[in-house]
Scaffold this active site. Sequence first.
Site, PDB file in Angstrom:
ATOM      1  CG  HIS A 163     -27.502  28.257  26.347  1.00 55.27           C
ATOM      2  ND1 HIS A 163     -27.502  28.793  25.087  1.00 55.27           N
ATOM      3  CD2 HIS A 163     -28.646  27.538  26.449  1.00 55.27           C
ATOM      4  CE1 HIS A 163     -28.596  28.419  24.448  1.00 55.27           C
ATOM      5  NE2 HIS A 163     -29.314  27.652  25.252  1.00 55.27           N
TER       6      HIS A 163
ATOM      7  CB  CYS B 151     -35.853  36.313  20.411  1.00 53.58           C
ATOM      8  SG  CYS B 151     -36.584  34.716  20.723  1.00 53.58           S
TER       9      CYS B 151
ATOM     10  CD  GLU C 158     -28.651  33.294  22.706  1.00 50.33           C
ATOM     11  OE1 GLU C 158     -28.841  34.518  22.927  1.00 50.33           O
ATOM     12  OE2 GLU C 158     -29.580  32.464  22.684  1.00 50.33           O
TER      13      GLU C 158
ATOM     14  CG  HIS D 166     -30.381  22.785  22.531  1.00 48.30           C
ATOM     15  ND1 HIS D 166     -30.086  23.858  23.342  1.00 48.30           N
ATOM     16  CD2 HIS D 166     -29.188  22.241  22.201  1.00 48.30           C
ATOM     17  CE1 HIS D 166     -28.776  23.947  23.486  1.00 48.30           C
ATOM     18  NE2 HIS D 166     -28.209  22.981  22.799  1.00 48.30           N
TER      19      HIS D 166
ATOM     20  CB  CYS E 278     -39.015  30.736  16.933  1.00 49.24           C
ATOM     21  SG  CYS E 278     -37.288  30.195  17.031  1.00 49.24           S
TER      22      CYS E 278
ATOM     23  CB  SER F  48     -35.882  23.621  19.482  1.00 45.70           C
ATOM     24  OG  SER F  48     -35.086  24.756  19.688  1.00 45.70           O
TER      25      SER F  48
ATOM     26  CB  SER G  79     -34.633  23.596  24.848  1.00 43.25           C
ATOM     27  OG  SER G  79     -35.366  24.752  24.531  1.00 43.25           O
TER      28      SER G  79
END
Length: 317
Positions: free
Chosen positions: A129, A200, A131, A46, A17, A273, A228
Amino acid sequence: MSRPALTLHLATPRGFCAGVDRAIQIVERAIELYGAPVYVRHEIVHNKHVVDRLKDLGAVFVKDLDQCPPDRPVVFSAHGVPKSVPADATQRKMFFLDATCPLVSKVHVEAERHHASGREIILIGHAGHPEVIGTMGQLPDGVVKLIETAEDARAFVPVDATNLAFVTQTTLSVDDTSEIVGILQQRFPQIAVPHKEDICYATTNRQDAVKQVAQDCDLFLVIGSKKSSNSQRLVEVALRGGAKVAHLIDDASEVDWTWFEGVATMGLSAGASAPENLITDLIEAIRQRFDVTMTENDGVRETVTFKLPRVLTEATA
């Protein structure tokens, strides 16, 4: 001997992405401009293949700023970091580059805006995680409450049911998150929602593509790291979408060819990823064993790009 026939449905879009591509470019450009080594706090994304290639170029991956010499550049990963990390780097007079995906940064800004408005903040995501750690770390400890499941949403007890807001991790299952959001909105009708969907575009597009091709697949393979989140979700989406069996693999070397026994139709995708060459390598390995008929869904053609940090583009110019 003739090879058995196999129909392979390739999901589009798949793989990299814009946020992942930007993060990788930041490390590559930093090595070009400042020479090796360039330090990277945690995995930039990841995927071990991406990490290993960047190591070969001169990147050094570390867990903590304490492992970074003060005179070398350090890059923060695409997942985002708590505010304490750049603050620490600034105090140490380090030169750092923030590769946080802009869509993750958007969630950070939303959380800060809600906090400034005095709202209690819920983060829908997975504990541990990177994030989630980064998003929760934008605000003081205890300010952001984490909800992982529908059960958590039903059990949550707010301080003030009329003064709530939620944000989400960007790589969640669209369907699971919709269920959780539905429960929260039913319980707390006044809860403030994101101005624009936090999950996203790349996560949504890849899940939609898997849904399109998974139906009636005897087998579905997703290339991506076990770490991931978005890759793990694609496996779940494939199973919900009708695939009889689905597996997450790092690359073609992890395929157990006994999975293909009795398989006439399979699906294939890759997490955000995962480099495209891992897909092509797997397809080639499959072609060596099967007479493959390949189809590709008419998925969204992604044109999103994100700018690199100005310090890199100005130095290049």
